[in-house]
Design an enzyme around this catalytic site. Structure first.
Site, PDB file in Angstrom:
ATOM      1  N   ARG A  79     -19.937 -20.306  33.690  1.00  0.00           N
ATOM      2  CA  ARG A  79     -20.587 -19.434  32.700  1.00  0.00           C
ATOM      3  C   ARG A  79     -20.618 -17.993  33.202  1.00  0.00           C
ATOM      4  O   ARG A  79     -20.481 -17.040  32.433  1.00  0.00           O
ATOM      5  CB  ARG A  79     -22.003 -19.937  32.414  1.00  0.00           C
ATOM      6  N   ASN A 120     -30.909 -13.992  25.713  1.00  0.00           N
ATOM      7  CA  ASN A 120     -29.615 -14.177  26.367  1.00  0.00           C
ATOM      8  C   ASN A 120     -29.696 -13.889  27.862  1.00  0.00           C
ATOM      9  O   ASN A 120     -30.418 -12.997  28.305  1.00  0.00           O
ATOM     10  CB  ASN A 120     -28.555 -13.271  25.724  1.00  0.00           C
ATOM     11  N   HIS A 145     -35.283 -15.280  29.146  1.00  0.00           N
ATOM     12  CA  HIS A 145     -34.760 -16.488  29.799  1.00  0.00           C
ATOM     13  C   HIS A 145     -33.989 -16.178  31.074  1.00  0.00           C
ATOM     14  O   HIS A 145     -33.154 -16.974  31.503  1.00  0.00           O
ATOM     15  CB  HIS A 145     -33.893 -17.293  28.809  1.00  0.00           C
ATOM     16  N   CYS A 196     -35.354 -20.802  54.027  1.00  0.00           N
ATOM     17  CA  CYS A 196     -35.839 -22.191  54.151  1.00  0.00           C
ATOM     18  C   CYS A 196     -34.729 -23.222  54.004  1.00  0.00           C
ATOM     19  O   CYS A 196     -35.012 -24.420  54.048  1.00  0.00           O
ATOM     20  CB  CYS A 196     -36.955 -22.451  53.148  1.00  0.00           C
ATOM     21  N   GLY A 204     -28.926 -13.489  15.424  1.00  0.00           N
ATOM     22  CA  GLY A 204     -28.135 -14.497  16.135  1.00  0.00           C
ATOM     23  C   GLY A 204     -28.931 -15.490  16.942  1.00  0.00           C
ATOM     24  O   GLY A 204     -28.497 -15.896  18.013  1.00  0.00           O
ATOM     25  N   SER A 243     -31.087 -19.319  16.574  1.00  0.00           N
ATOM     26  CA  SER A 243     -31.391 -20.449  15.690  1.00  0.00           C
ATOM     27  C   SER A 243     -32.898 -20.621  15.522  1.00  0.00           C
ATOM     28  O   SER A 243     -33.339 -21.423  14.705  1.00  0.00           O
ATOM     29  CB  SER A 243     -30.776 -21.731  16.255  1.00  0.00           C
ATOM     30  N   ASN A 283     -27.767 -13.654  10.436  1.00  0.00           N
ATOM     31  CA  ASN A 283     -27.264 -14.937  10.951  1.00  0.00           C
ATOM     32  C   ASN A 283     -26.364 -15.532   9.871  1.00  0.00           C
ATOM     33  O   ASN A 283     -26.752 -15.551   8.702  1.00  0.00           O
ATOM     34  CB  ASN A 283     -28.455 -15.881  11.236  1.00  0.00           C
ATOM     35  N   PRO A 284     -25.196 -16.037  10.241  1.00  0.00           N
ATOM     36  CA  PRO A 284     -24.349 -16.644   9.203  1.00  0.00           C
ATOM     37  C   PRO A 284     -24.899 -17.966   8.681  1.00  0.00           C
ATOM     38  O   PRO A 284     -24.491 -18.425   7.616  1.00  0.00           O
ATOM     39  CB  PRO A 284     -23.004 -16.872   9.915  1.00  0.00           C
ATOM     40  N   ALA A 319     -23.030 -10.853  13.137  1.00  0.00           N
ATOM     41  CA  ALA A 319     -23.739  -9.646  13.569  1.00  0.00           C
ATOM     42  C   ALA A 319     -22.771  -8.482  13.820  1.00  0.00           C
ATOM     43  O   ALA A 319     -23.106  -7.326  13.532  1.00  0.00           O
ATOM     44  CB  ALA A 319     -24.543  -9.948  14.831  1.00  0.00           C
TER      45      ALA A 319
HETATM   46  C1  BJW Z   1     -24.401 -15.786  14.904  1.00  0.00           C
HETATM   47  C2  BJW Z   1     -23.090 -15.510  15.137  1.00  0.00           C
HETATM   48  C3  BJW Z   1     -22.700 -14.213  14.912  1.00  0.00           C
HETATM   49  C4  BJW Z   1     -23.313 -17.535  15.580  1.00  0.00           C
HETATM   50  N1  BJW Z   1     -23.589 -13.311  14.497  1.00  0.00           N
HETATM   51  N2  BJW Z   1     -25.279 -14.884  14.494  1.00  0.00           N
HETATM   52  C5  BJW Z   1     -43.091 -26.000  20.955  1.00  0.00           C
HETATM   53  C6  BJW Z   1     -42.531 -26.957  20.133  1.00  0.00           C
HETATM   54  C7  BJW Z   1     -41.497 -27.776  20.592  1.00  0.00           C
HETATM   55  C8  BJW Z   1     -40.992 -27.642  21.889  1.00  0.00           C
HETATM   56  C9  BJW Z   1     -41.547 -26.693  22.696  1.00  0.00           C
HETATM   57  C10 BJW Z   1     -42.573 -25.894  22.241  1.00  0.00           C
HETATM   58  N3  BJW Z   1     -42.917 -25.034  23.240  1.00  0.00           N
HETATM   59  C11 BJW Z   1     -42.118 -25.280  24.308  1.00  0.00           C
HETATM   60  C12 BJW Z   1     -41.285 -26.294  24.000  1.00  0.00           C
HETATM   61  C13 BJW Z   1     -40.254 -26.877  24.886  1.00  0.00           C
HETATM   62  C14 BJW Z   1     -38.990 -26.063  24.945  1.00  0.00           C
HETATM   63  C15 BJW Z   1     -38.433 -25.934  23.524  1.00  0.00           C
HETATM   64  O1  BJW Z   1     -38.600 -24.959  22.850  1.00  0.00           O
HETATM   65  N4  BJW Z   1     -37.709 -26.949  23.102  1.00  0.00           N
HETATM   66  C16 BJW Z   1     -37.119 -26.971  21.762  1.00  0.00           C
HETATM   67  C17 BJW Z   1     -35.596 -26.929  21.889  1.00  0.00           C
HETATM   68  C18 BJW Z   1     -37.591 -28.194  21.052  1.00  0.00           C
HETATM   69  N5  BJW Z   1     -39.212 -24.770  25.555  1.00  0.00           N
HETATM   70  C19 BJW Z   1     -39.227 -24.642  26.883  1.00  0.00           C
HETATM   71  O2  BJW Z   1     -39.083 -25.589  27.626  1.00  0.00           O
HETATM   72  C20 BJW Z   1     -39.470 -23.251  27.427  1.00  0.00           C
HETATM   73  N6  BJW Z   1     -40.503 -23.305  28.403  1.00  0.00           N
HETATM   74  C21 BJW Z   1     -41.775 -23.530  28.085  1.00  0.00           C
HETATM   75  O3  BJW Z   1     -42.164 -23.596  26.948  1.00  0.00           O
HETATM   76  O4  BJW Z   1     -42.578 -23.656  29.173  1.00  0.00           O
HETATM   77  C22 BJW Z   1     -43.938 -23.996  29.006  1.00  0.00           C
HETATM   78  C23 BJW Z   1     -44.582 -23.906  30.360  1.00  0.00           C
HETATM   79  C24 BJW Z   1     -45.686 -23.099  30.526  1.00  0.00           C
HETATM   80  C25 BJW Z   1     -46.270 -22.989  31.794  1.00  0.00           C
HETATM   81  C26 BJW Z   1     -45.756 -23.705  32.868  1.00  0.00           C
HETATM   82  C27 BJW Z   1     -44.633 -24.490  32.709  1.00  0.00           C
HETATM   83  C28 BJW Z   1     -44.038 -24.593  31.434  1.00  0.00           C
HETATM   84  C29 BJW Z   1     -38.238 -22.758  28.183  1.00  0.00           C
HETATM   85  C30 BJW Z   1     -37.076 -22.552  27.273  1.00  0.00           C
HETATM   86  C31 BJW Z   1     -35.847 -22.184  28.121  1.00  0.00           C
HETATM   87  C32 BJW Z   1     -34.583 -22.111  27.266  1.00  0.00           C
HETATM   88  N7  BJW Z   1     -33.471 -22.057  28.135  1.00  0.00           N
HETATM   89  C33 BJW Z   1     -32.142 -21.927  27.548  1.00  0.00           C
HETATM   90  C34 BJW Z   1     -31.092 -21.986  28.692  1.00  0.00           C
HETATM   91  C35 BJW Z   1     -31.113 -20.695  29.507  1.00  0.00           C
HETATM   92  C36 BJW Z   1     -30.197 -20.778  30.683  1.00  0.00           C
HETATM   93  C37 BJW Z   1     -28.770 -20.923  30.284  1.00  0.00           C
HETATM   94  O5  BJW Z   1     -28.212 -20.056  29.588  1.00  0.00           O
HETATM   95  O6  BJW Z   1     -28.174 -21.906  30.698  1.00  0.00           O
HETATM   96  O7  BJW Z   1     -32.042 -20.686  26.844  1.00  0.00           O
HETATM   97  S1  BJW Z   1     -31.785 -23.142  26.301  1.00  0.00           S
HETATM   98  C38 BJW Z   1     -30.874 -22.058  25.264  1.00  0.00           C
HETATM   99  O8  BJW Z   1     -31.586 -21.910  24.011  1.00  0.00           O
HETATM  100  C39 BJW Z   1     -30.903 -20.690  25.954  1.00  0.00           C
HETATM  101  C40 BJW Z   1     -31.146 -19.764  24.772  1.00  0.00           C
HETATM  102  O9  BJW Z   1     -31.658 -18.528  25.202  1.00  0.00           O
HETATM  103  C41 BJW Z   1     -32.088 -20.568  23.907  1.00  0.00           C
HETATM  104  C42 BJW Z   1     -32.121 -20.111  22.479  1.00  0.00           C
HETATM  105  O10 BJW Z   1     -30.910 -20.350  21.840  1.00  0.00           O
HETATM  106  P1  BJW Z   1     -30.322 -19.299  20.790  1.00  0.00           P
HETATM  107  O11 BJW Z   1     -30.087 -18.003  21.453  1.00  0.00           O
HETATM  108  O12 BJW Z   1     -31.134 -19.299  19.574  1.00  0.00           O
HETATM  109  O13 BJW Z   1     -28.856 -19.941  20.551  1.00  0.00           O
HETATM  110  P2  BJW Z   1     -28.447 -21.102  19.523  1.00  0.00           P
HETATM  111  O14 BJW Z   1     -27.134 -21.600  19.959  1.00  0.00           O
HETATM  112  O15 BJW Z   1     -29.530 -22.075  19.311  1.00  0.00           O
HETATM  113  O16 BJW Z   1     -28.268 -20.308  18.135  1.00  0.00           O
HETATM  114  C43 BJW Z   1     -27.250 -19.351  17.943  1.00  0.00           C
HETATM  115  C44 BJW Z   1     -27.396 -18.787  16.555  1.00  0.00           C
HETATM  116  O17 BJW Z   1     -26.452 -17.734  16.410  1.00  0.00           O
HETATM  117  C45 BJW Z   1     -27.127 -19.800  15.440  1.00  0.00           C
HETATM  118  O18 BJW Z   1     -28.174 -19.739  14.496  1.00  0.00           O
HETATM  119  C46 BJW Z   1     -25.816 -19.308  14.814  1.00  0.00           C
HETATM  120  O19 BJW Z   1     -25.748 -19.548  13.409  1.00  0.00           O
HETATM  121  C47 BJW Z   1     -25.881 -17.845  15.118  1.00  0.00           C
HETATM  122  N8  BJW Z   1     -24.581 -17.169  15.212  1.00  0.00           N
HETATM  123  N9  BJW Z   1     -22.458 -16.688  15.569  1.00  0.00           N
HETATM  124  C48 BJW Z   1     -24.891 -13.728  14.290  1.00  0.00           C
HETATM  125  N10 BJW Z   1     -21.399 -13.850  15.101  1.00  0.00           N
HETATM  126 ZN    ZN Z   2     -36.118 -20.724  50.342  1.00  0.00          ZN
END
Ligand code: BJW
Ligand code: ZN
Length: 253
Positions: free
Chosen positions: A71, A103, A120, A157, A194, A196, A220-221, A238
């Site tokens: 990545r 992102n 993130h 460590c 962009g 979801s 968003n499309p 976008a």
């Molecule tokens: C276009 C396009 C174009 C295409 N133009 N648009 C409440 C309810 C339910 C669950 C939870 C909740 N609260 C917390 C949770 C759990 C969880 C969560 O949300 N889960 C759900 C999935 C159900 N959240 C967490 O675990 C978070 N932590 C947390 O809440 O901790 C609590 C805590 C407190 C205190 C102590 C300990 C814990 C952490 C979330 C971390 C997310 N990490 C990731 C990976 C990052 C690393 C990596 O890159 O590998 O982040 S997951 C992934 O999803 C990444 C993204 O930033 C994130 C969001 O995704 P995004 O950006 O929306 O992408 P897509 O693919 O989903 O959507 C793309 C969109 O673009 C689409 O709509 C397309 O249509 C559109 N698109 N082309 C414009 N050209």
């Molecule tokens: Zn260490």
């Protein structure tokens, strides 16, 4: 190209504080894959439970480190696209703009933004998985294809070094989270681009802003959970819609 209504141009001209919240879709046209899209998203090909949780890293650090090495290479090769550039143009036009991104790439920075709130983390950062000491990223491996690579060891460590991103079940960085929600409470308009809107707490930012009286606009499309709440939903890529919106705002067409 979706219709850009005059009322949207007026709302952007009137807003004194705009929050732009971006997700993976803003970098899609740079060639960086999104997560949840059916054919092309990362989660269609790779299992998040095996790659993007602390338990996955504990279970198989080489698998996870190698996936991030791939990545990293993708992002290093990518360039900002017209959407990143248009958001930069918007920052020049409105009195105050807070840019919040989910992102882990640095494409907003490379388009000229110097204060981006990364909720993130960052793909280019690394830290110890135990003592959290920072790790110099310069010597890290970049892979053309994902494959297992043993992570480096912490100089303090000796525990495995991990990517500086936020995995599922982990807390978001406290300062960034506080800044993001403070801006959501105070802004007059949120432009969500962009994303979801499925991952919390980031997905709550537009909801909190709307409850505090801000206007919501999204680009968003595809449909999103914000469709019923947004005053304007511009259905398109976008990189096409945002430059058009900026041209209209600047009176260029
Ligand atoms: C276009 C396009 C174009 C295409 N133009 N648009 C409440 C309810 C339910 C669950 C939870 C909740 N609260 C917390 C949770 C759990 C969880 C969560 O949300 N889960 C759900 C999935 C159900 N959240 C967490 O675990 C978070 N932590 C947390 O809440 O901790 C609590 C805590 C407190 C205190 C102590 C300990 C814990 C952490 C979330 C971390 C997310 N990490 C990731 C990976 C990052 C690393 C990596 O890159 O590998 O982040 S997951 C992934 O999803 C990444 C993204 O930033 C994130 C969001 O995704 P995004 O950006 O929306 O992408 P897509 O693919 O989903 O959507 C793309 C969109 O673009 C689409 O709509 C397309 O249509 C559109 N698109 N082309 C414009 N050209
Ligand atoms: Zn260490």
């Amino acid at each position: 190209m979706p219709l850009i209504e005059t009322s949207l141009i007026r709302a952007l001209q009137e807003a004194r504080h705009v929050v732009v919240l971006t997700g993976a879709g803003v970098s899609a046209e740079s060639g960086v894959p999104t997560f949840r899209e059916a054919q092309t998203g990362l989660w269609a090909r790779y299992d998040p439970d095996r790659l993007a949780t602390p338990a996955a890293f504990a279970d198989d650090p080489a698998l996870v480190w190698g996936w991030y090495a791939w990545r990293r290479k993708l992002v290093r090769q990518a360039m900002p696209n017209p959407a990143h550039v248009a958001i930069r143009r918007l920052a020049e036009l409105v009195p105050r703009l807070t840019l919040i991104t989910q992102n882990v790439d640095d494409l907003h920075e490379r388009a000229g933004h110097d204060s981006v709130i990364h909720l993130h983390g960052s793909l280019m950062d690394s830290r110890c998985s135990v003592c959290e000491a920072g790790h110099e990223a310069s010597a890290e491996v970049l892979l053309a294809e994902p494959g297992p690579v043993e992570p480096p060891r912490c100089r303090l460590c000796a525990a495995p070094v991990r990517p500086g991103v936020v995995w599922f079940g982990e807390a978001l960085p406290a300062q960034e989270l506080a800044q993001a929600f403070a801006a959501a409470q105070r802004c007059e308009l949120v432009l969500s681009v962009g994303t979801s809107g499925q991952v919390y707490p980031a997905a709550a930012i537009p909801l909190v802003a709307a409850r505090a009286g801000a206007r919501l606009v999204q680009i968003n499309p595809a449909p999103t959970p914000l469709d019923d709440l947004a005053e304007h939903s511009l259905r398109g890529a976008a990189g096409i819609v945002l430059p058009e919106l900026l041209d209209r705002l600047e009176g260029l067409n």
